[in-house]
Design an enzyme around this catalytic site. Sequence first.
Site, PDB file in Angstrom:
ATOM      1  CD  GLU A 108     -27.912   1.772  13.058  1.00 17.53           C
ATOM      2  OE1 GLU A 108     -28.649   1.265  13.917  1.00 17.53           O
ATOM      3  OE2 GLU A 108     -28.221   2.787  12.410  1.00 17.53           O
ATOM      4  CD  GLU A 150     -27.729  10.899   9.507  1.00 19.90           C
ATOM      5  OE1 GLU A 150     -27.886   9.854  10.172  1.00 19.90           O
ATOM      6  OE2 GLU A 150     -26.871  11.765   9.786  1.00 19.90           O
ATOM      7  CD  GLU A 156     -34.509   5.948  13.983  1.00 24.00           C
ATOM      8  OE1 GLU A 156     -33.565   6.478  14.595  1.00 24.00           O
ATOM      9  OE2 GLU A 156     -34.582   4.717  13.775  1.00 24.00           O
ATOM     10  CG  HIS A 157     -30.688   7.665  11.070  1.00 25.76           C
ATOM     11  ND1 HIS A 157     -29.387   7.734  11.510  1.00 25.76           N
ATOM     12  CD2 HIS A 157     -31.180   6.504  11.578  1.00 25.76           C
ATOM     13  CE1 HIS A 157     -29.101   6.667  12.239  1.00 25.76           C
ATOM     14  NE2 HIS A 157     -30.177   5.901  12.290  1.00 25.76           N
ATOM     15  CG  HIS A 216     -32.637   2.287  10.271  1.00 26.01           C
ATOM     16  ND1 HIS A 216     -31.592   1.381  10.270  1.00 26.01           N
ATOM     17  CD2 HIS A 216     -32.346   3.163  11.261  1.00 26.01           C
ATOM     18  CE1 HIS A 216     -30.735   1.707  11.218  1.00 26.01           C
ATOM     19  NE2 HIS A 216     -31.165   2.779  11.829  1.00 26.01           N
TER      20      HIS A 216
END
Length: 1012
Positions: free
Chosen positions: A196, A161, A88-89, A85
Amino acid sequence: MLRNATKGAARRAVTELSQYPKPGEKLHGFTLLRSKHVPELELTALHLQHDKTGAEHLHIARDDSNNVFSIGFKTNPPDDTGVPHILEHTTLCGSQKYPIRDPFFKMLPRTLSNFMNAFTASDHTFYPFATTNAQDFKNLMSVYLDATLHPLLKETDFTQEGWRIGPENPQALVAAEGNAKPEDRKLVFKGVVYNEMKGQMSDAAYLFWIRFQDHIFPDIHNSGGDPQKITDLTYQQLKKFHADHYHPSNAKVFTYGDMPLADHLKEIGAQLDVFEKIRADVAHHSPIDLSSGPREVKLYGPIDPLVDANKQFKTSVSWVLGETNNVVESFSLALISALLMDGYGSPLYKGLIESGLGTDWSPNTGYDSSGKLGIFSIGLSGVQEEDVPKVKAKVQEILRSMRDKGFERSKIDGYLHQLELGLKHKTANFGMSLLHRLKPKWFVGVDPFDSLAWNDTIAAFETELAKGGYLEGLIDKYLINDNTLSFTMAPSPTFSQELAQEEETRLSTKISEVVKAAGSEEEARAALEARELKLLAEQSKTNTEDLGCLPSVHVKDIPRQKDSVILRHDNTARVKTQWHEAPTNGLTYFRAINQLENLPDELRSLIPLFTDSIMRLGTKDMTMEQLEDLIKLKTGGVSVGYHSASHPTDFTRATEGLMFSGMALDRHVPTMFDLLRKLVVETDFDSPQAAQQIRQLLQASADGVVNDIASSGHAYARRAAESGLTWDSFLKEQVSGLSQVKLVTSLASRPESDPLEDVIAKLKQIQQFALAGNLRTAITCDSGSVSDNAKALLNFVNSLPSEAVTFPSRGPPNFTRDIKTFYPLPYQVYYGALALPTASYTASVNAPLQILSQLLTHKHLHHEIREKGGAYGGGSYARPLDGIFGFYSYRDPNPVNTLKIMRNAGQWAVDKEWTDRDLEDAKISVFQGVDAPKAVNEEGMAQFLYGITDEMKQKRREELLDVTKDQVREVAQEYVVKALNNGSERVVFLGEKRDWVDKSWAVKEMDINGST
């Protein structure tokens, strides 16, 4: 004739196999492995492999201008740190060819794409986009390929991130020049993904699902990341994971649409050719082995303050099934799941929810075919503790009964009819839907050609069905045994506090590690603050760096004139009707609005319950099960809902009413109309079961409502803020905002002995006027179906109540609100909005206001709220029809700073020296939505639903294209700066109440008292 012939030839050319390489032939470094024409989907599929690296490429050729690209990688997570994840950022934060900060977000205003995103799934990561513009497609493909294959992966991007420890308010440190307040210097965990996932873990439904995944798939870790483990991830681990997984040998590329395959392969091949082949990560992890008998797991989760504390258990029972690459069996198991659980007449609904064991399905309920082996789960939420063991026993009893009884052929036919209509319905995003359907199975070894073969699958299914006992045999094979996993989550009143305490302890441990490495506490703090200020300085470059390396489409590529949708209006069926004649593949689409005047607030707020009830209770002559069967057999669905709209020339005025819609094959339109009439006019609110069934609807809506808010908290905050500004916004908030949440939870909390007489009386009032009065309709169909549809419509109208129900006239609406409102809710992060009134849709200032919203989002707020502030999202928006301009933040750890940024944004825009490129980017960004492809049934709906004519749209189009920098500054001054100075704003935040929520805020508790 010539135009139609040309169009037919073009369609044949795109899907004609003869124009493509034959199996074994090469093109731009790829070898075609196989190809197949799929007539039922009007497409041709081509499967290729990159010669040098082994990368797979699936191309779907179809006569569709909305082209799609995706590159994906198999990314089995090694642990729960969320490395897939976070990667991905960070891949999207800069690459070799585009070495600027955040090229992904900076491309958003430089593209006419109608979809751009990236997703982390449980075992793969993929990066899709969709656009109708050929140059735009090339631009985005270049950015996506470079981002994934050649990212910079800077450490500052990892800390931004992923996660870091830093002072809570670094901007205050800079401003204070060493004399910052202790609360600003307080060290906290930060990071976009960290916040998040804290937000995700606030969602009890997500927590149940992810913990279930942990136990059913013990070899597959949490790809999104568990906040408790994210802080163990190192920068070096991130870089290694990219090197091991983001390689062409581990990649699957997907392209779709009418653009030439050769052009795609030429660009993609050139990017892949620089790599050598490596051993790919092709491991397909299997679920837990349940062959030795039942297993039980019980965990704890958060308590929902808005729901009965005694009904907060979630529990499910699951079986591991066969391999999903058997597409016929997998299709059949999905059908069994639907037959068992879909609809109020389904055996499991009646046996589990109607019987009172639970209020709704658990988040994992259904057949999951996304893995190598299928998982079949049946579960409930809203269960009492003493009923948890009864759920599994009841499930097994119902499964044995259905194995013995079998399924009615009419119910199977209804399911197959829905599939037929799904194939006929022309959506605007077919390519993206296809990607999402094929991709997860492709990554676990299911042949995408098998997944595409609809007719073959249905034919094979029918063959098995004809032999007799096929579906019952599958139930017997897989579900009539005790090789199960029972998974239960119990509510804990201390769960949230324990989570917060764990974070504090973990933070202290991490700080101690930094202190040990630095030599002293003072030096450790200095190092952490210095790193934060360095990141702040790096982030500040974002608005000054040269973006010349980024490709872009241009405003000159946007046509000044837009083709109008040809509409016809008449009154031949005794009602105003809008006709749109278009190729619909034999389908008719219907909408109607019954406009209501002076509707009392207490009736309006119950319309959502009314629309739920008429799809639940049945009539005096037909049960809901019988009605559901007819709906599935004869229509593509019918629905009733609330509708309101501001007037396009005066946003202070609004109309409201009930909206009816349906879709059916042309030959079934009369039945569709009759079903709508039966549901609305004949629903039996006096049946002995009505009160209990309505109570169950309320409990299902209330169950998990805190989670629903958590998943879209900024939308609830926006609605609440806007409701204090305009009449239409007030109306919408009553039926779909926090006011509706409050009403539903209060009604759901009433004792079981309450007959709900007051509620039912009001629902019967709504029934009296629902289809009586000021009806207007819209029909989209083939030209050859107009005459028959007009007759069916006339018969429908003649069957309706003839007398309209009137309500006493009311004075001017009073929807004033406090300037600042706070709603305490049990979340680890915040959701907020600030809204301001502006002008009507047709006012010329609305165009520069919309451009301003894009400029603020892309040039200022994303940078300040997300990059610096650590929120998952934040920005500005303009709602031209509603006359509203506003700001929002999503999963935000720093609401005080965010609100300050929102309040200062208008002055920032006034002072900013905007460039021509800035303006160009903003206009392009706006036209992504303006010119996004529409499904045929959506064409002409702006006029029908909102009264926006083609002339209004064309005028606005030209105004948007012609917006100047001076106009942007003028509207920023008038509608933001001046409005804030005058106290015209409405602010709403949701989250945990802390000291910053002082007496200047109106605090609104989401308490429940059982009243209407």
